[in-house]
Enzyme design. Structure first.
Site, PDB file in Angstrom:
ATOM      1  N   TYR A   1      16.074   8.418 -36.929  1.00 10.24           N
ATOM      2  CA  TYR A   1      16.371   8.378 -38.382  1.00 10.24           C
ATOM      3  C   TYR A   1      15.722   9.590 -39.265  1.00 10.24           C
ATOM      4  O   TYR A   1      16.515  10.065 -40.215  1.00 10.24           O
ATOM      5  CB  TYR A   1      16.124   7.036 -39.117  1.00 10.24           C
ATOM      6  CG  TYR A   1      16.736   5.832 -38.466  1.00 10.24           C
ATOM      7  CD1 TYR A   1      17.870   6.053 -37.659  1.00 10.24           C
ATOM      8  CD2 TYR A   1      16.389   4.548 -39.315  1.00 10.24           C
ATOM      9  CE1 TYR A   1      18.315   4.844 -37.356  1.00 10.24           C
ATOM     10  CE2 TYR A   1      17.261   3.720 -38.859  1.00 10.24           C
ATOM     11  CZ  TYR A   1      18.411   3.457 -37.868  1.00 10.24           C
ATOM     12  OH  TYR A   1      18.907   2.386 -37.746  1.00 10.24           O
ATOM     13  N   GLY A   2      14.741  10.137 -38.824  1.00  9.34           N
ATOM     14  CA  GLY A   2      13.952  10.980 -39.770  1.00  9.34           C
ATOM     15  C   GLY A   2      14.648  12.095 -39.759  1.00  9.34           C
ATOM     16  O   GLY A   2      14.079  12.996 -40.583  1.00  9.34           O
TER      17      GLY A   2
ATOM     18  N   CYS B   1      10.906   0.342 -41.016  1.00  8.51           N
ATOM     19  CA  CYS B   1      11.177   1.972 -40.704  1.00  8.51           C
ATOM     20  C   CYS B   1      11.248   2.569 -42.347  1.00  8.51           C
ATOM     21  O   CYS B   1      11.815   1.923 -43.294  1.00  8.51           O
ATOM     22  CB  CYS B   1      12.542   2.084 -40.384  1.00  8.51           C
ATOM     23  SG  CYS B   1      13.064   3.886 -40.304  1.00  8.51           S
ATOM     24  N   ASN B   2      10.004   3.432 -42.324  1.00 12.19           N
ATOM     25  CA  ASN B   2       9.709   4.319 -43.914  1.00 12.19           C
ATOM     26  C   ASN B   2      11.109   4.918 -44.211  1.00 12.19           C
ATOM     27  O   ASN B   2      11.545   5.008 -45.306  1.00 12.19           O
ATOM     28  CB  ASN B   2       8.700   5.206 -43.629  1.00 12.19           C
ATOM     29  CG  ASN B   2       7.295   4.341 -43.586  1.00 12.19           C
ATOM     30  OD1 ASN B   2       6.658   4.244 -44.459  1.00 12.19           O
ATOM     31  ND2 ASN B   2       7.087   3.875 -42.278  1.00 12.19           N
TER      32      ASN B   2
ATOM     33  N   SER C   1      14.616   2.560 -36.094  1.00 11.35           N
ATOM     34  CA  SER C   1      15.213   3.420 -35.203  1.00 11.35           C
ATOM     35  C   SER C   1      14.844   3.270 -33.754  1.00 11.35           C
ATOM     36  O   SER C   1      15.880   3.829 -32.780  1.00 11.35           O
ATOM     37  CB  SER C   1      14.998   4.700 -35.693  1.00 11.35           C
ATOM     38  OG  SER C   1      13.499   5.075 -35.383  1.00 11.35           O
TER      39      SER C   1
ATOM     40  N   CYS D   1       5.091   6.518 -41.198  1.00  8.66           N
ATOM     41  CA  CYS D   1       6.367   6.134 -40.450  1.00  8.66           C
ATOM     42  C   CYS D   1       5.663   5.205 -39.432  1.00  8.66           C
ATOM     43  O   CYS D   1       4.741   5.058 -38.944  1.00  8.66           O
ATOM     44  CB  CYS D   1       6.718   7.591 -39.451  1.00  8.66           C
ATOM     45  SG  CYS D   1       7.676   7.177 -38.041  1.00  8.66           S
ATOM     46  N   THR D   2       6.568   4.075 -39.117  1.00  9.93           N
ATOM     47  CA  THR D   2       6.017   3.094 -38.407  1.00  9.93           C
ATOM     48  C   THR D   2       5.880   3.230 -36.933  1.00  9.93           C
ATOM     49  O   THR D   2       5.230   2.633 -36.179  1.00  9.93           O
ATOM     50  CB  THR D   2       7.217   1.787 -38.381  1.00  9.93           C
ATOM     51  OG1 THR D   2       8.559   2.336 -38.189  1.00  9.93           O
ATOM     52  CG2 THR D   2       6.934   1.190 -39.896  1.00  9.93           C
TER      53      THR D   2
HETATM   54  N1  DGL Z   1      10.015   4.544 -37.532  1.00  6.66           N
HETATM   55  C1  DGL Z   1      10.900   5.367 -38.371  1.00  6.66           C
HETATM   56  C2  DGL Z   1       9.942   5.481 -39.913  1.00  6.66           C
HETATM   57  O1  DGL Z   1       9.007   4.520 -40.225  1.00  6.66           O
HETATM   58  C3  DGL Z   1      11.510   6.512 -38.077  1.00  6.66           C
HETATM   59  C4  DGL Z   1      11.309   7.340 -36.931  1.00  6.66           C
HETATM   60  C5  DGL Z   1      12.610   8.020 -36.739  1.00  6.66           C
HETATM   61  O2  DGL Z   1      13.690   7.659 -36.249  1.00  6.66           O
HETATM   62  O3  DGL Z   1      12.500   9.401 -37.291  1.00  6.66           O
HETATM   63  O4  DGL Z   1      10.229   6.566 -40.661  1.00  6.66           O
END
Ligand code: DGL
Length: 266
Positions: A44-45, A75-76, A13, A191-192
């Protein structure tokens, strides 16, 4: 004669996938990398699964059009919501996803040091079936606590974007507050974005953090089976806010991350 180089696509994201990208650059020589930061649609979360599935398909199409042979969902949240539908739709394309490394619990060299651990994720990852199944499989006794962290990924974006200032430090402090009372020895970063500020988290909570980056890079290494050659000195980068591809150097990436001291704690 030069070997043809494999082209791999990576997306997140935002900037969070950089915590995966730099491990891939360190581990996998001789690849061409296209990175998409879906800023126009972040975070995204906080989206629904359907939104993330649709968005992941749009980004995948963009990467396939560039000629990417393998796609890393860095991205998780996107892995939790979309990797299965992506694999079903694009059957000829290998996808590598990211999951919180809860399995650290079962690794003998770490397990004796773990006094009390928690895993932190976005809301989407935390409520996903994929996460619940992973937790059940790797931690059947339920000894690892789970905490969703709404807003933390966005705070990390701001810290990397503007640099750490007093008001961001205060915001971070407030977001980490619920974890402080848990008196943890280890914190699994699900979360990355979070590994990008691992040093700040460790200092604030006095914990050891655990990230998935090296394991994802190992998986990519296995799939690409590189035949040697140089490590990447640059990568292509596109933010969906500007929709312009730029070339960025690996040096730029490493200096950006050094400033925020990415740590794997694994
Ligand atoms: N970096 C993403 C993850 O690993 C998403 C973070 C987000 O956009 O909320 O979940």
């Amino acid at each position: 004669m030069n070997e043809p180089r494999t082209r791999i696509g990576i997306f997140d994201s935002g900037i969070g996938g950089f915590s995966i990208l730099h491990r891939i650059i360190e581990k996998v020589p001789s690849v061409i990398i296209d990175y998409i930061s879906d800023d126009a649609f972040s975070p995204y979360g906080e989206k629904t699964d359907t939104e993330i599935v649709n968005r992941s398909q749009v980004i995948t199409e963009m990467l396939l059009q560039r000629g990417c042979y393998l796609i890393v969902v860095a991205c998780n949240s996107a892995t939790a919501a979309a990797i299965k539908p992506l694999r079903e739709k694009y059957r000829d394309t290998p996808f590598v996803g990211v999951e919180p490394y809860i399995n650290v619990l079962n690794h003998r060299e770490h397990s004796s040091e773990i006094r009390k651990a928690a895993v932190i994720t976005t809301e989407l990852t935390g409520r996903s079936e994929k996460f619940k199944m992973l937790k059940q499989r790797t931690d059947p006794a339920g000894s690892i606590l789970h905490v969703s962290m709404p807003g933390l990924a966005s705070t990390v974006e701001s810290i990397l974007d503007t640099g750490l200032n007093e008001s961001l430090m205060e915001e971070l402090h407030k977001e980490l507050e619920p974890l402080k009372v848990l008196d943890l020895s280890h914190l699994i970063l699900g979360c990355t974005h979070y590994p990008l500020i691992a040093d700040l988290i460790e200092k604030d909570l006095d914990v050891i953090t655990v990230s998935s980056g090296p394991y994802v890079a190992n998986r990519v290494f296995d799939l690409v089976s590189p035949s040697g050659g140089e490590f990447c000195s640059s990568f292509s980068y596109l933010s969906t806010s500007s929709m312009k591809w730029e070339q960025k150097t690996s040096e730029y990436l490493f200096s950006l991350l050094k400033h925020s001291a990415v740590k794997d704690g694994s």
